[in-house]
Design a protein around this motif. Structure first.
Motif, PDB file in Angstrom:
ATOM      1  N   SER A  33       0.807  -1.228   0.000  1.00 12.67           N
ATOM      2  CA  SER A  33       0.000   0.000   0.000  1.00 12.67           C
ATOM      3  C   SER A  33       0.836   1.272   0.000  1.00 12.67           C
ATOM      4  CB  SER A  33      -0.935   0.012   1.227  1.00 12.67           C
ATOM      5  OG  SER A  33      -1.889  -1.016   1.151  1.00 12.67           O
ATOM      6  N   GLN A  34       2.152   1.143   0.080  1.00 11.97           N
ATOM      7  CA  GLN A  34       3.001   2.322   0.217  1.00 11.97           C
ATOM      8  C   GLN A  34       2.779   3.351  -0.888  1.00 11.97           C
ATOM      9  OE1 GLN A  34       4.960   3.045   2.757  1.00 11.97           O
ATOM     10  NE2 GLN A  34       4.617   1.121   3.836  1.00 11.97           N
ATOM     11  N   GLN A  35       2.542   2.886  -2.111  1.00 10.53           N
ATOM     12  CA  GLN A  35       2.392   3.810  -3.239  1.00 10.53           C
ATOM     13  C   GLN A  35       1.026   4.489  -3.270  1.00 10.53           C
ATOM     14  OE1 GLN A  35       2.197   1.770  -7.083  1.00 10.53           O
ATOM     15  NE2 GLN A  35       1.861  -0.165  -6.021  1.00 10.53           N
ATOM     16  N   TYR A  36       0.108   4.070  -2.390  1.00 10.30           N
ATOM     17  CA  TYR A  36      -1.236   4.644  -2.377  1.00 10.30           C
ATOM     18  C   TYR A  36      -1.484   5.515  -1.148  1.00 10.30           C
ATOM     19  CZ  TYR A  36      -1.879   0.896  -5.789  1.00 10.30           C
ATOM     20  OH  TYR A  36      -1.748   0.063  -6.873  1.00 10.30           O
ATOM     21  N   LEU A  37      -0.451   5.831  -0.409  1.00  2.00           N
ATOM     22  CA  LEU A  37      -0.607   6.623   0.808  1.00  2.00           C
ATOM     23  C   LEU A  37      -0.385   8.107   0.530  1.00  2.00           C
ATOM     24  CD1 LEU A  37       1.320   4.357   3.349  1.00  2.00           C
ATOM     25  CD2 LEU A  37      -1.128   4.371   2.823  1.00  2.00           C
ATOM     26  N   GLY A  38      -1.070   8.958   1.299  1.00  5.08           N
ATOM     27  CA  GLY A  38      -1.005  10.394   1.095  1.00  5.08           C
ATOM     28  C   GLY A  38       0.379  10.992   1.225  1.00  5.08           C
ATOM     29  N   ASN A  39       1.259  10.337   1.976  1.00  4.16           N
ATOM     30  CA  ASN A  39       2.602  10.907   2.149  1.00  4.16           C
ATOM     31  C   ASN A  39       3.502  10.688   0.934  1.00  4.16           C
ATOM     32  OD1 ASN A  39       2.992   8.183   2.442  1.00  4.16           O
ATOM     33  ND2 ASN A  39       4.026   8.294   4.426  1.00  4.16           N
ATOM     34  N   PHE A  55      -5.134   6.477  -1.214  1.00  4.81           N
ATOM     35  CA  PHE A  55      -5.823   5.919  -2.380  1.00  4.81           C
ATOM     36  C   PHE A  55      -6.280   7.016  -3.358  1.00  4.81           C
ATOM     37  CE2 PHE A  55      -6.242   2.922   1.157  1.00  4.81           C
ATOM     38  CZ  PHE A  55      -5.522   1.871   0.620  1.00  4.81           C
ATOM     39  N   ASP A  56      -7.568   7.247  -3.557  1.00  5.09           N
ATOM     40  CA  ASP A  56      -8.021   8.255  -4.523  1.00  5.09           C
ATOM     41  C   ASP A  56      -7.510   9.645  -4.163  1.00  5.09           C
ATOM     42  OD1 ASP A  56      -9.330   6.256  -5.811  1.00  5.09           O
ATOM     43  OD2 ASP A  56     -11.351   7.072  -5.577  1.00  5.09           O
ATOM     44  N   GLY A  57      -7.308   9.897  -2.886  1.00  7.53           N
ATOM     45  CA  GLY A  57      -6.767  11.182  -2.468  1.00  7.53           C
ATOM     46  C   GLY A  57      -5.426  11.452  -3.116  1.00  7.53           C
ATOM     47  N   VAL A  58      -4.609  10.418  -3.263  1.00  9.19           N
ATOM     48  CA  VAL A  58      -3.315  10.557  -3.937  1.00  9.19           C
ATOM     49  C   VAL A  58      -3.526  11.018  -5.378  1.00  9.19           C
ATOM     50  CG1 VAL A  58      -1.294   9.299  -4.783  1.00  9.19           C
ATOM     51  CG2 VAL A  58      -2.170   8.837  -2.487  1.00  9.19           C
ATOM     52  N   ARG A  59      -4.524  10.432  -6.051  1.00  6.16           N
ATOM     53  CA  ARG A  59      -4.809  10.781  -7.445  1.00  6.16           C
ATOM     54  C   ARG A  59      -5.228  12.251  -7.573  1.00  6.16           C
ATOM     55  NH1 ARG A  59      -3.169   7.015 -11.345  1.00  6.16           N
ATOM     56  NH2 ARG A  59      -3.521   4.910 -10.558  1.00  6.16           N
ATOM     57  N   THR A  63      -3.090  15.194  -9.413  1.00  8.47           N
ATOM     58  CA  THR A  63      -3.667  15.999 -10.484  1.00  8.47           C
ATOM     59  C   THR A  63      -3.486  17.483 -10.208  1.00  8.47           C
ATOM     60  OG1 THR A  63      -5.318  14.279 -10.922  1.00  8.47           O
ATOM     61  CG2 THR A  63      -5.793  16.486 -11.778  1.00  8.47           C
ATOM     62  N   VAL A  64      -3.662  17.887  -8.951  1.00 10.07           N
ATOM     63  CA  VAL A  64      -3.459  19.288  -8.576  1.00 10.07           C
ATOM     64  C   VAL A  64      -2.011  19.697  -8.809  1.00 10.07           C
ATOM     65  CG1 VAL A  64      -3.474  20.930  -6.660  1.00 10.07           C
ATOM     66  CG2 VAL A  64      -5.340  19.277  -6.885  1.00 10.07           C
ATOM     67  N   GLU A  65      -1.090  18.816  -8.456  1.00 11.48           N
ATOM     68  CA  GLU A  65       0.340  19.131  -8.548  1.00 11.48           C
ATOM     69  C   GLU A  65       0.869  19.056  -9.977  1.00 11.48           C
ATOM     70  OE1 GLU A  65       2.956  19.346  -5.421  1.00 11.48           O
ATOM     71  OE2 GLU A  65       1.154  20.597  -5.474  1.00 11.48           O
ATOM     72  N   ASN A  66       0.353  18.115 -10.779  1.00  8.34           N
ATOM     73  CA  ASN A  66       0.953  17.840 -12.084  1.00  8.34           C
ATOM     74  C   ASN A  66       0.011  17.968 -13.268  1.00  8.34           C
ATOM     75  OD1 ASN A  66       3.655  16.733 -11.016  1.00  8.34           O
ATOM     76  ND2 ASN A  66       2.164  15.448  -9.953  1.00  8.34           N
ATOM     77  N   GLY A  67      -1.252  18.233 -13.010  1.00 10.27           N
ATOM     78  CA  GLY A  67      -2.222  18.280 -14.101  1.00 10.27           C
ATOM     79  C   GLY A  67      -2.683  16.889 -14.486  1.00 10.27           C
ATOM     80  N   PHE A  73      -7.589  10.879 -15.662  1.00  2.00           N
ATOM     81  CA  PHE A  73      -8.726  11.474 -16.371  1.00  2.00           C
ATOM     82  C   PHE A  73     -10.059  10.966 -15.831  1.00  2.00           C
ATOM     83  CE2 PHE A  73      -5.121  11.099 -19.319  1.00  2.00           C
ATOM     84  CZ  PHE A  73      -4.898  12.451 -19.585  1.00  2.00           C
ATOM     85  N   ALA A  74     -10.049   9.827 -15.158  1.00  2.00           N
ATOM     86  CA  ALA A  74     -11.284   9.271 -14.597  1.00  2.00           C
ATOM     87  C   ALA A  74     -11.802  10.107 -13.434  1.00  2.00           C
ATOM     88  CB  ALA A  74     -11.043   7.829 -14.135  1.00  2.00           C
ATOM     89  N   PHE A  75     -10.937  10.966 -12.878  1.00  2.62           N
ATOM     90  CA  PHE A  75     -11.310  11.783 -11.725  1.00  2.62           C
ATOM     91  C   PHE A  75     -11.772  13.149 -12.218  1.00  2.62           C
ATOM     92  CE2 PHE A  75      -8.420   8.539 -10.322  1.00  2.62           C
ATOM     93  CZ  PHE A  75      -9.009   8.084  -9.157  1.00  2.62           C
ATOM     94  N   PHE A  76     -13.054  13.414 -12.059  1.00  4.89           N
ATOM     95  CA  PHE A  76     -13.659  14.617 -12.619  1.00  4.89           C
ATOM     96  C   PHE A  76     -13.055  15.883 -11.987  1.00  4.89           C
ATOM     97  CE2 PHE A  76     -17.565  13.799 -15.335  1.00  4.89           C
ATOM     98  CZ  PHE A  76     -17.057  12.615 -15.822  1.00  4.89           C
TER      99      PHE A  76
END
Length: 377
Positions: A33-39, A55-59, A63-67, A73-76
């Motif tokens: 799960s390390q790659q899905y954590l907020g840190n 999880f989705d919070g990372v996505r 997106t905010v940081e990198n576009g 793209f699945a995240f509206f």
């Protein structure tokens, strides 16, 4: 009532913090799960902040940081856009901005839900609805960098104005809800049914009042998908990129819900692996889909047809993607479900308090798992 709602909000916050602080005493973070954590996005963030962006919070934060890129793209766009806006205006990290937006949206939602319930029921039922909304086992998503709080606020406000026959704000808020989640499209037929219900489903009245009532503003809602698709076409050359990117989760094709049930039956009954954590997550997903559909039917028959339609369509859309993944949290933006729970437990104190205690116990378990990197929805 203001003080009481503030008290409920603070109680909810304190409970979540306590759950999150206790969780590390008995749960370790799994390596996978390390790659899905907020840190991952903000490695220097405080533990009590980054755990709400797993999880989705990372996505969303990525997106905010990198576009938009890869499968994001699945995240509206409305949540990442709002996070970016708050981040730039107040010069705070996107992580803090995301948590702040979710908390403020949930706080505001409590007032809106209370007001919409009072249109039909007394203060006791309205208050009990808020209580179940706050202590529902996966209510920690309202505190997370997820769309649950923001979408709940926009969808409920849209419905509230529709109930008041004020269709312009209902349409605008529904449009923003559609920019927040794809399932926001469910508001479109639900609000049209609400309009028809207000006119006693009289076809002659509906024909005469279509333009006079200004219900045509509800057609703004499906324009949300058109807006996002047009942006994707202009920027990346593909109208359906948001749908195609769902292939990352094997959810990019239409699958009849009965086929999905058969898949779950095979995994859970024919080839069970009870030692695998995913097996129990699938059990939870299956329980959730049956429970939520049962509540939807109850809402349709006993509360309000438009509310029931909103719930049913909101559940059918994700159920057609080939999996019930994330289903445990899809009830969080369906405010009529919590009204139904309040009504079903109203006259039986034992049932009411039993439900509340069970919700809190499950809330502790699910919050602990989520904050420690276990995907449960």
């Amino acid at each position: 009532m203001f003080k009481r709602i503030v008290g409920l909000f603070l109680f909810w916050k304190i409970i979540l913090i306590i759950f999150a602080l206790i969780a590390p005493l008995f749960l370790t973070i799994p390596a996978q799960s390390q790659q899905y954590l907020g840190n991952i996005i903000f490695p220097n963030a405080h533990y009590l902040n980054w755990i709400w962006a797993n999880f989705d919070g990372v996505r969303y934060l990525y997106t905010v940081e990198n576009g938009y890129r890869e499968f994001n793209f699945a995240f509206f766009p409305f949540l990442p856009f709002t996070i970016y806006l708050i981040h730039r205006i107040f010069n705070i990290s996107p992580l803090i901005a995301g948590i702040a937006i979710s908390n403020l949206a949930f706080f505001a939602s409590l007032f809106v839900v209370y007001k919409i319930i009072l249109l039909d029921y007394n203060k006791k039922i309205a208050w009990q609805t808020l209580l179940f909304l706050a202590i529902f086992p996966v209510s920690f998503y309202y505190n997370s960098v997820y769309t649950e709080s923001l979408y709940l606020l926009l969808a409920t406000l849209s419905f509230y104005y529709a109930r008041k026959s004020n269709w312009l704000p209902a349409g605008i808020l529904g449009y923003l809800a559609g920019l927040t989640r794809f399932v926001g499209i469910a508001l479109f037929p639900a609000l049209l049914i609400e309009w028809a219900q207000q006119n006693n489903f009289n076809l002659q009245k509906l024909k005469k009042k279509f333009f006079k009532s200004k219900v045509f503003f509800t057609f703004l809602i499906p324009l949300a998908i058109v807006t996002y698709s047009t942006y994707l076409k202009i920027r990346f050359g593909d109208f359906l990129l948001f749908q195609k990117s769902m292939a990352n989760w094997e959810q990019n094709k239409f699958v009849f819900p009965l086929q999905v049930l058969w898949r779950y039956f095979r995994v859970l009954v024919v080839f069970p692996n009870r030692s695998n954590f995913i097996y129990w997550v699938m059990i939870l997903e299956l329980i959730a889909i049956f429970l939520y559909f049962a509540l939807s039917i109850y809402v349709w028959k006993k509360i309000r047809i438009s509310y029931g339609a909103f719930m049913l369509i909101s559940l059918i859309i994700p159920a057609c993607t080939g999996t019930f993944q994330s289903m445990p949290r899809y009830i969080l933006h369906l405010f009529p479900a919590f009204l139904a729970i309040a009504l079903l437990t109203e006259k039986n104190k034992l049932l009411f308090w039993g439900t509340a205690i069970i919700f809190l116990i499950l809330g502790f378990i699910f919050t602990s798992l989520f904050t420690r990197g276990y995907f449960i929805g």
